[in-house]
Design a protein around this motif. Structure first.
Motif, short mmCIF file in Angstrom:
data_model
loop_
_atom_site.label_atom_id
_atom_site.label_comp_id
_atom_site.label_asym_id
_atom_site.label_seq_id
_atom_site.Cartn_x
_atom_site.Cartn_y
_atom_site.Cartn_z
N GLU A 163 0.83 -1.21 0.00
CA GLU A 163 0.00 0.00 0.00
C GLU A 163 0.86 1.26 0.00
OE1 GLU A 163 -3.38 0.37 -0.33
OE2 GLU A 163 -3.12 -1.74 -0.88
N LEU A 164 1.93 1.24 0.76
CA LEU A 164 2.84 2.39 0.79
C LEU A 164 3.57 2.53 -0.55
CD1 LEU A 164 4.39 1.90 4.34
CD2 LEU A 164 2.65 3.57 3.69
N ALA A 165 3.94 1.39 -1.15
CA ALA A 165 4.70 1.41 -2.41
C ALA A 165 3.85 1.87 -3.58
CB ALA A 165 5.27 0.02 -2.69
N LYS A 166 2.53 1.69 -3.49
CA LYS A 166 1.67 2.12 -4.60
C LYS A 166 1.62 3.64 -4.71
CE LYS A 166 -1.16 -2.03 -4.41
NZ LYS A 166 -2.38 -2.66 -3.85
N ARG A 167 1.93 4.32 -3.61
CA ARG A 167 2.00 5.79 -3.65
C ARG A 167 3.24 6.25 -2.89
NH1 ARG A 167 -3.65 8.12 -1.97
NH2 ARG A 167 -3.83 6.19 -0.81
N PRO A 168 4.41 5.98 -3.47
CA PRO A 168 5.65 6.32 -2.78
C PRO A 168 5.80 7.82 -2.57
CG PRO A 168 6.08 5.71 -5.06
CD PRO A 168 4.65 5.39 -4.79
N ASP A 169 6.46 8.16 -1.48
CA ASP A 169 6.74 9.55 -1.12
C ASP A 169 5.48 10.33 -0.76
OD1 ASP A 169 9.57 9.38 -1.51
OD2 ASP A 169 9.22 9.46 -3.67
N ARG A 170 4.39 9.63 -0.50
CA ARG A 170 3.17 10.28 -0.04
C ARG A 170 2.73 9.64 1.27
NH1 ARG A 170 -1.17 10.50 -4.77
NH2 ARG A 170 -2.35 11.44 -3.07
N VAL A 171 2.22 10.45 2.17
CA VAL A 171 1.75 9.93 3.46
C VAL A 171 0.42 9.21 3.25
CG1 VAL A 171 1.01 10.51 5.79
CG2 VAL A 171 2.89 11.76 4.74
N ILE A 172 0.36 7.96 3.73
CA ILE A 172 -0.88 7.19 3.69
C ILE A 172 -1.40 7.10 5.12
CG2 ILE A 172 -1.99 5.07 2.92
CD1 ILE A 172 -0.45 6.58 0.71
N GLY A 173 -2.62 7.54 5.33
CA GLY A 173 -3.18 7.63 6.67
C GLY A 173 -3.34 6.29 7.36
N HIS A 174 -3.28 6.33 8.70
CA HIS A 174 -3.50 5.11 9.48
C HIS A 174 -4.82 4.44 9.11
CE1 HIS A 174 -0.96 7.27 12.76
NE2 HIS A 174 -0.17 6.52 12.00
N GLY A 175 -5.88 5.26 9.05
CA GLY A 175 -7.21 4.71 8.77
C GLY A 175 -7.28 4.01 7.43
N GLN A 176 -6.68 4.63 6.41
CA GLN A 176 -6.71 4.02 5.09
C GLN A 176 -5.96 2.69 5.07
OE1 GLN A 176 -5.20 6.39 1.88
NE2 GLN A 176 -5.12 4.64 0.50
N LEU A 177 -4.78 2.66 5.69
CA LEU A 177 -4.01 1.42 5.73
C LEU A 177 -4.77 0.31 6.46
CD1 LEU A 177 -0.51 2.95 6.46
CD2 LEU A 177 -1.12 1.67 4.40
#
Length: 226
Positions: A163-177
């Motif tokens: 999930e983090l790699a699909k949007r590198p260099d962008r913050v992915i929220g706790h809730g979304q993860l």
């Protein structure tokens, strides 16, 4: 093969039916919602690739849903009677991928939906291999290597990293993860996420005590520094 899925968010029942006919005529699977609350629930359950979003919803301004749908990795096409340029700019600035003004030509709308799916495929193909330091993440084959050596990850560890790699260099929220990896019922269980991120750092970071690959935005989420 399952047909690509489109979520229609429209409070007018007549327009909602029309959009559903158009989408299904194009060979896509359609689900529809008349309120923002119903739309968010369906987005979590059905995981549509594309969302057709009306802005004039009875329970919430549609602009608020743009970011929420983008956070669920959907392509968002706003379909609205609001013609004001400021509204269009606001929607696009919030992450909307396209803006169609009502009344619309059904053939043109379907063409824009087809274009949205083409862009998704092209974008996904470009992101199949992601590099972060000496870590290589192969999203197509679900493999992770560090310094050329394959790293064994548990399913949850891989899913969070992916999930983090699909949007590198962008913050992915706790809730979304948590929604994506564990499901909507576990959205508040941040401790699950912390344990998995700690394990990932142990396996991937040069110095897990001073992580540089997976960084933490306190109270917000995590970022993969690619």
């Amino acid at each position: 093969m399952t047909a690509p899925k489109v979520l229609i968010v429209e409070d007018d029942a007549h327009i909602r039916r029309l959009l559903r006919i158009v989408i299904e005529r194009g060979g896509y699977a359609a689900v529809d919602a008349g309120t923002a609350r119903e739309a968010l629930s369906l987005a979590d359950i059905e995981k549509p690739e594309v969302v057709l979003l009306d802005l004039g919803l009875p329970d919430r301004d549609g602009l608020e849903l743009v970011q929420l749908m983008k956070a669920r990795r959907a392509t968002v096409l706003v379909v609205s009677a609001r013609e004001d340029t400021a509204e269009k700019v606001a929607a696009l600035d919030l992450g909307a991928d396209d803006y169609v003004t009502k009344p619309f030509d059904t053939d043109e709308l379907l063409a824009r939906v087809r274009a949205a799916f083409r862009h998704r495929l092209a974008s996904e193909a470009e992101r199949q291999l992601v590099f972060a330091g000496d870590v290589e993440i192969d999203l197509e084959h679900r493999r992770v290597r560090r310094g050329g050596d394959e790293v064994h990850l548990s399913p949850k560890e891989y899913d969070v990293l992916a999930e983090l790699a699909k949007r590198p260099d962008r913050v992915i929220g706790h809730g979304q993860l948590l929604r994506t990896v564990w499901g909507p019922a576990h959205e508040g269980h941040v401790d699950y996420l912390r344990i998995v991120v700690r394990n990932l750092r142990q396996k991937l970071e040069i110095d897990p005590a001073r992580p540089c690959l997976i960084s933490n935005e306190v109270g917000v989420g995590y970022r993969l520094n690619a």
